[in-house]
Enzyme design. Structure first.
Site, PDB file in Angstrom:
ATOM      1  CE  LYS A 244      -3.623   1.797   2.474  1.00 10.15           C
ATOM      2  NZ  LYS A 244      -4.644   1.529   3.925  1.00 10.15           N
TER       3      LYS A 244
ATOM      4  CB  SER B  67      -8.014   3.550   3.132  1.00  9.79           C
ATOM      5  OG  SER B  67      -7.196   3.107   3.805  1.00  9.79           O
TER       6      SER B  67
ATOM      7  CB  SER C  82      -8.172   1.094   5.321  1.00  6.22           C
ATOM      8  OG  SER C  82      -9.346   2.389   5.900  1.00  6.22           O
TER       9      SER C  82
END
Lengths: 502, 496
Positions: free
Chosen positions: B79, B154, B178
């Protein structure tokens, strides 16, 4: 300067008003590494060479608290008779400023590490107890330099540069409770408090407390209340107070300024003021009428501090002798009066005298030179006694040379002058300047013979019983020898030659 | 079977035994990325050269007889909120466009050391704020099950990349769900470890007291292997727990729930939940019972307040955490024309560099922390947080794990909730309690909703440092369901 203040003479101001003081002192701890990262803390390194992701606040970097700094803060709290928190937290103080990398400062808010202490200080032979509100730990900011413009401040500057070497150095903030009742001694109390605080820090070995380098910084809060009133006035906070003398001057100046405003029917504005070393005046800074909202909240990146009570007791037991106790002991050891001790304290000479005694000098001699000739020289050149370019060991050597008869006081002063001028150690100065007392009896005798021959009238007076007149003859010998003669020995020889009993 | 369909554990074994090289494995995944990522947009940055160089290094070490970990030579995607020295790190924001960190996050560093091959950095909602990855400054990511839908957020780039077989493993961060919510809506496994179990050092902060790095994988064992590889105490993160990593790999292999006590959280389900989600969830609960677990209903009344408490605490922390993006030392700088003050440049940069959701949360948090409001908002939210912890503690007196649907609905269409923050926030309704309490929680696939044929996730929550229980229950469910389905859920995803 924009605002040249009207002042009321100090005595008049004090007739009408009673001052209330508050002092906030920041002390940079002398830890090897910064508060929340491993960067070194050496003063004076080239700009931005002592930085890392943490103290530059790079994205993702996290703080780790310096245990030594926590220990030092607890020791300071203990030395100031504070209660040590069993559990407390760091908090974030949020505000934007380019020299603060995270745009928040990790500090402490409503849970300081140390609370409710006191420090006794002596002013005019009287002990004044200054109550301590809190002692907490935080981090320093970077250092901004504003280039261009007239004031050196950010307003009007062409551009600003920031050195982050200082960012993250551990900083201890010590806040007094309001000091009421100091009355006309308020400026002296403020100075004595900072002086004593500085000595406490030194004795703890937690900071080099050099005001001129900013490792001890003081903000002075002053307000006035009319005599007979119990209600405190509006206070101002004066920053930039970078010497002990300035602490005293800032308080005095603020009292004079506020009194003039109040008597003229004006209103004191709650604000930050800047102290100017050159004029001793303060000028208006940021207004605090609309208090800045720092949006404090507990720092989520750090764990709470929960010092083990047993460890705190160990730290308490291991505290060094504190300055006031040390002064009492030294006064006894040196056998000096209260007055002389206070004078040494005020002149910041105690450490120097102690070190000189430690280097072998008798206490009386050490005190005599530091408080006499050297104090005079420091005063002349406007530097602190400790900053004179002479060491206690060198002073001790001078006293030794005097005691052995190799120097007299007059020559000793010349030796000190030479050392201060950078001519080397006392022995080197003696050698280079040829400052030895004339110890060659033949040479001395010849000088005396000449002086006696030139002053037959005086010789007669002495012979006639006016022994005191011999002083003029000794003076003549000293002059002829350019000060190198031993005055005592010269007197003996003169009297013997004249045939009079001294 | 092609290399990209294999599990991480299988790939690690193949590379270790030199049946396949890490370079071949890496190349297969790079080819897949080249093939599908134009449509999925899971990646913000792919560095094929660097990935192949890392793979070659692993092959050389193995050839030299070095004994590496079980995931050496296995590709991974990070990420784009973890710092990487060899790739830009943007946090999905314009304000950090092109920033190359001078240091590695602990998670990325540990995985490098374990020999994993970094393919690239994945898309996310800007600064991890969002539930759909639509808040990325670099465009949305698409759900591989239905490209018109969101991949969750996210960490939507990381979930989509795993779901689309672009990488067998990826990292994410879970602040309010997330990791778990994107895993649920893309039909894969996502784990939020115990807070403090995985290091936040080098993770660009959103909400410090909640942010938790965790793994994505297509099966529970792979997730456990990745979890183990990057977890454990880190002296650079003060909130990192100094305790051994729970035995997650062993638990994933155990995959047995006989005798375990499972609590169904009464407050997480019912009205407002998609029927197809509830149907699959209820079947999963029945399955657990049939596998020998003792299932009871547990009430956690304060969970209803978790969402509002979260939306005070997380924005408050973020308003402070994001203050450092001020154009002074790195990142975007706007308006520095020699006439403006530093303050003006800061304001212009932040106005231009942050997206609307980030600004919304900074403003929310600034307000919540303001003098006069602090007690009513931030202070009150912290009290709720304490009550939620107590509810968890009471529940874990009765049961070993708690279960709920991971999300109230399946993946929604891109754009549907973009203008309705409240609707968007509801996506994290079930996941937020575990963040507020710091518990471990996992999402594992439990079927497809009847209405839309999209994946549904089962959430398993365990006490702090009992992460292994999540893996144990998750693996048991996975094993039983895969034998029922005749293969992993993901094999039923439409071809890309």
């Amino acid at each position: 300067m924009a605002d040249i203040a009207t002042l009321m003479p100090y005595d008049e101001a004090l007739e009408r008003f009673e001052p209330v003081l508050g002092l906030e002192t920041h002390v940079e701890l002398g830890t090897a590494s910064k508060m929340f990262c491993g960067c070194p803390t050496t003063f004076g390194a080239p700009p931005n060479t002592q930085v890392c992701p943490v103290c530059l606040a790079l994205p993702g970097a996290l703080p780790v608290a310096n245990e030594k700094a926590i220990e030092s803060t607890i020791r300071i709290g203990l030395a100031l008779n504070c209660t040590i928190a069993k559990w407390c937290r760091f908090a974030r103080k949020n505000y934007f400023y380019p020299d603060m990398p995270k745009n928040y400062q990790i500090s402490q808010y409503d849970e300081p590490l140390c609370t409710d202490g006191y420090l006794d200080v002596e002013v005019d032979g009287k002990v004044v107890r200054v109550e301590i509100e809190r002692v907490h730990l935080e981090e320093d900011t970077g250092k901004s330099t504003h280039v261009g413009g007239a004031t050196g401040r950010i307003h009007g500057a062409d551009y600003s540069i920031v050195d982050y070497n200082r960012a993250g150095i551990p900083l201890v903030e010590i806040v007094t409770k309001p000091i009421v009742g100091a009355d006309r001694l308020a400026p002296e109390v403020a100075r004595a408090y900072v002086t004593e605080l500085r000595e406490v820090m030194r004795s703890l070995g937690v900071s080099d407390v050099r005001m001129e380098q900013g490792s001890l910084r003081c903000d002075v809060n002053v307000s006035l209340m009319p005599r007979g009133s119990a209600e405190w006035g509006t206070r101002t906070e004066t920053k930039n107070v970078n010497s002990l003398r300035s602490v005293e001057r800032a308080v005095r100046g603020e009292i004079e300024r506020q009194a003039a405003i109040l008597v003229a029917g004006g209103r004191v504005v709650q604000e930050t003021r800047h102290f100017h070393e050159d004029t001793g005046q303060t000028t208006s800074g940021r207004s605090k009428e609309e208090a800045q909202d720092y949006r404090y909240f507990p720092e989520p990146d750090l764990l709470p501090i929960a010092p083990d009570p047993a460890w705190v007791e160990e730290l308490r037991a291991a505290l060094p002798e504190l300055p006031s106790a040390r002064r009492k002991r030294l006064q006894q050891e040196w056998g000096v009066s209260d007055l002389d001790m206070a004078a040494m304290h005020n002149a910041d000479a105690i450490d120097l005298v102690e070190a000189t005694v430690a280097a072998g000098a008798p206490a009386a001699d050490a005190r005599k030179w530091w408080m006499g000739e050297l104090a005079r020289r420091a005063n002349e050149s406007g530097v602190a006694l400790a900053d004179l370019p002479i060491t206690p060991a060198q002073v001790a050597r001078v006293t030794e040379l005097v005691a052995s008869g190799a120097l007299n006081d007059k020559l000793a002063r010349q030796v000190l002058e030479g050392v201060l001028a950078g001519e080397g150690d006392p022995d080197e100065v003696v050698a280079k300047r040829g400052l030895q007392v004339v110890s060659d009896e033949g040479e001395l005798s010849a000088i005396i013979d000449q002086v006696l021959a030139d002053n037959a009238d005086v010789v007669e007076k002495v012979r006639g019983g006016k022994i005191a007149a011999v002083g003029a003859l000794v003076g003549g010998v000293m002059k002829a020898s350019r000060g190198k003669a031993d005055a005592g020995r010269a007197r003996e020889l003169i009297l013997r030659k004249i045939g009079v009993q001294g | 079977m092609s290399l990209i369909r294999k599990t991480a554990a299988e790939l690690g074994a193949l590379v270790a035994s030199r049946e396949v090289t890490a370079v071949e494995v890496t190349q297969a995944h790079l080819d897949r990325i080249a093939e599908v990522d134009g449509r999925v947009h899971a990646f913000l940055h792919v560095d094929a050269e660097a990935a192949l160089a890392q793979a070659r290094a692993v092959d050389e070490r193995i050839a030299a007889g070095e004994k590496l970990g079980p995931l050496a030579g296995v590709p991974i995607a990070h990420k784009d909120v973890f710092t990487t020295t060899d790739m830009p790190t943007t946090a999905g924001s314009k304000i950090l466009e092109g920033w190359r960190p001078p240091y590695d996050a602990t998670v990325t560093r540990r995985l490098r050391e374990a020999g994993l091959v970094i393919l690239g950095k994945t898309n996310l909602d800007e600064f991890a704020m969002g539930s759909s990855t639509e808040n990325s400054a670099y465009g949305p990511t698409h759900n591989p099950w239905d490209l018109s839908r969101i991949p969750g957020g996210s960490s939507g780039g990381s979930s989509a990349a795993v779901s689309a077989y672009e990488t067998p493993l990826s990292t994410g961060t879970d602040t309010g769900g997330s990791i778990r919510q994107p895993a649920a809506v893309t039909g894969i496994v996502g784990m939020k470890p115990t807070y403090g179990g995985s290091s936040r050092y080098g993770l660009i902060a959103f909400a410090s007291s909640l942010d938790t790095p965790g793994p994505f994988a297509r099966n529970v064992l792979d997730a456990a292997l990745l979890h183990e590889a990057f977890s454990g105490h880190d002296p650079l993160d003060s909130t990192s727990i100094d305790a051994p990593v729970p035995p997650v790999v062993e638990a994933a292999r155990q995959a047995d729930v006989a005798g375990m006590r499972v609590g169904v959280v009464k407050e997480l389900g019912g009205e407002g939940y998609q029927p197809g989600v509830l149907a699959r969830f209820n079947e999963a609960v029945e399955l657990l019972e049939s596998l020998g677990a003792k299932v009871v209903e547990v009430s956690c009344p304060t969970f209803s307040y978790a969402l509002p408490a979260y939306y005070l605490i997380a924005p408050s922390e973020c308003s402070s955490n994001l203050a450092r993006f001020d154009a002074m030392r790195y990142g975007l700088r706007v308006g520095d024309d020699g006439t403006r003050s530093a303050e003006e440049v800061m304001a212009l940069t932040r106005a231009a560099g942050f997206g609307p959701e980030v600004k919304r949360r900074i403003m929310l948090g600034t307000y919540a922390l303001s003098s006069g409001y602090y007690d009513a908002y931030y202070g009150q939210a912290q009290k709720v947080r304490t009550l939620i912890m107590r509810d968890f503690e009471a529940a874990f007196q009765q049961v070993d794990v708690l279960v709920s649907p991971t999300t109230p609905t399946t993946a929604f269409p891109i754009g549907e909730r973009a203008d309705d923050p409240m609707a968007m926030y509801l996506a994290d309704l079930c996941t937020i309690p575990a963040n507020l309490a710091g518990n471990a929680a996992i999402s594992v696939p439990c079927g497809l909703a009847d209405e839309d044929g999209l994946p549904v996730g089962l959430q398993v929550m365990a006490p702090v440092l009992a992460d292994d229980r999540c893996y144990r229950v998750g693996a048991a469910v996975e094993k039983a369901l895969e034998s029922r389905w005749g293969g992993p859920l993901l094999s039923r995803a439409p071809a890309l």
